[in-house]
Scaffold this motif. Structure first.
Motif, PDB file in Angstrom:
ATOM      1  N   ASP A  38      -0.339  -4.071  -4.668  1.00 43.78           N
ATOM      2  CA  ASP A  38      -1.319  -2.866  -4.454  1.00 43.78           C
ATOM      3  C   ASP A  38      -2.789  -2.563  -5.115  1.00 43.78           C
ATOM      4  O   ASP A  38      -3.307  -1.297  -5.289  1.00 43.78           O
ATOM      5  CB  ASP A  38      -0.761  -2.126  -5.859  1.00 43.78           C
ATOM      6  CG  ASP A  38      -0.301  -2.393  -7.160  1.00 43.78           C
ATOM      7  OD1 ASP A  38      -1.542  -3.193  -7.586  1.00 43.78           O
ATOM      8  OD2 ASP A  38      -0.026  -1.214  -7.370  1.00 43.78           O
ATOM      9  N   SER A  40      -6.678  -2.515  -4.000  1.00 42.45           N
ATOM     10  CA  SER A  40      -7.119  -2.450  -2.638  1.00 42.45           C
ATOM     11  C   SER A  40      -8.579  -3.917  -2.087  1.00 42.45           C
ATOM     12  O   SER A  40      -7.252  -4.130  -0.343  1.00 42.45           O
ATOM     13  CB  SER A  40      -9.188  -1.765  -2.825  1.00 42.45           C
ATOM     14  OG  SER A  40      -9.399  -2.124  -3.652  1.00 42.45           O
ATOM     15  N   SER A  43      -4.415  -4.796  -0.429  1.00 41.39           N
ATOM     16  CA  SER A  43      -3.743  -3.343   0.695  1.00 41.39           C
ATOM     17  C   SER A  43      -4.799  -4.146   2.004  1.00 41.39           C
ATOM     18  O   SER A  43      -4.453  -3.892   3.187  1.00 41.39           O
ATOM     19  CB  SER A  43      -3.914  -2.735   0.210  1.00 41.39           C
ATOM     20  OG  SER A  43      -2.612  -2.584  -1.006  1.00 41.39           O
ATOM     21  N   THR A  47      -3.457  -5.329   5.710  1.00 47.99           N
ATOM     22  CA  THR A  47      -3.670  -4.335   6.855  1.00 47.99           C
ATOM     23  C   THR A  47      -4.806  -5.225   8.351  1.00 47.99           C
ATOM     24  O   THR A  47      -4.284  -4.882   9.011  1.00 47.99           O
ATOM     25  CB  THR A  47      -4.802  -3.399   6.563  1.00 47.99           C
ATOM     26  OG1 THR A  47      -4.125  -2.484   5.251  1.00 47.99           O
ATOM     27  CG2 THR A  47      -5.167  -2.302   7.882  1.00 47.99           C
ATOM     28  N   GLU A  65       4.870  -3.457  -0.854  1.00 42.70           N
ATOM     29  CA  GLU A  65       3.832  -3.961  -1.950  1.00 42.70           C
ATOM     30  C   GLU A  65       4.482  -3.608  -3.262  1.00 42.70           C
ATOM     31  O   GLU A  65       5.311  -3.335  -3.491  1.00 42.70           O
ATOM     32  CB  GLU A  65       2.200  -3.041  -1.836  1.00 42.70           C
ATOM     33  CG  GLU A  65       2.812  -1.262  -2.331  1.00 42.70           C
ATOM     34  CD  GLU A  65       1.621  -0.695  -1.926  1.00 42.70           C
ATOM     35  OE1 GLU A  65       0.619  -0.550  -1.418  1.00 42.70           O
ATOM     36  OE2 GLU A  65       1.298   0.408  -3.478  1.00 42.70           O
TER      37      GLU A  65
END
Length: 167
Positions: A38, A40, A43, A47, A65
Motif C-alpha cells: 500500500d 506509493s 501502487s 497502476t 493491496e
C-alpha cells in the motif's frame, strides 16, 4: 576495498512490463491479478502494470493491496480466491508473497501461477519444499548465480573480503 558495485534500478516499470508481456504473449494467460503493497512506489508500479495489461488486451481481473506494516494479506487473498485468477503478479517483498501463497495452499487453491519483481527473490528459497513455483523479474541478473564476467569478479571480491560468510 571492493572493486565493483552492482546496483539494480530503482524503478519497477521495466520489470512489470516484462512480466506482463511474458505472461500474456508467451504463456497465453489473461486472467491476471495484481498484489501490491500500500505504498506509493508499489501502487504506482501496480497502476503501470494494469495499464500494460490493458494494452495487451488482458485487463486485470483484480488489483488488491496489503498493509505493508501488518502484512495482513487475508483481505486481498480472499478477494483473489473469489476471482480465481490464473496468475498473480506480486509487487511486494518476499514475505507477503509467501504469505499469499501459503494462504492459497491452506484454502486448497493450487491453480494459480505466481510471479513477482526482484524484491520477491527469496520466495523460491522459502517455499521450495512445498512445491510452489514462483518466478520473478529483475532489472539485472543475480550477481551470485550468473556467469557474466563482471559477476564473477564480484563473486571473487565477496569471497576474498568476506571469506567467513555464505552469500
Amino acid at each position: 576495498s571492493l572493486n565493483h558495485i552492482i546496483n539494480g534500478l530503482g524503478i519497477l516499470e521495466p520489470q512489470v512490463e516484462a512480466l506482463a508481456t511474458h505472461v500474456v504473449n508467451d504463456l497465453k494467460l489473461k486472467k491476471i491479478a495484481i498484489f501490491h503493497a500500500d505504498d506509493s512506489f508499489s501502487s504506482d508500479a501496480a497502476t503501470h502494470l494494469a495499464n500494460k495489461l490493458k494494452e495487451l488486451t488482458a485487463s486485470p481481473v483484480g488489483v488488491a493491496e496489503y498493509n505493508r506494516f501488518t502484512m495482513d494479506i487475508a483481505p486481498p487473498a480472499k478477494q483473489f480466491l473469489d476471482q480465481d485468477p490464473k496468475v498473480v503478479i506480486c509487487i511486494s517483498t518476499s514475505q507477503p508473497a509467501v504469505k499469499l501463497i501459503n494462504y492459497f495452499f491452506k484454502q486448497g487453491h493450487f491453480d494459480t501461477r505466481l510471479f513477482g519483481v526482484d524484491s520477491t527473490f527469496l520466495v523460491h528459497d522459502i517455499l521450495q519444499y512445498k512445491g510452489a513455483s514462483f518466478h520473478y523479474a529483475s532489472s539485472v541478473p543475480n550477481p551470485l548465480t550468473t556467469d557474466m564476467p563482471l559477476a564473477k569478479e564480484y563473486q571473487k571480491d565477496l569471497t576474498q573480503y568476506f571469506p567467513d560468510q555464505d552469500f
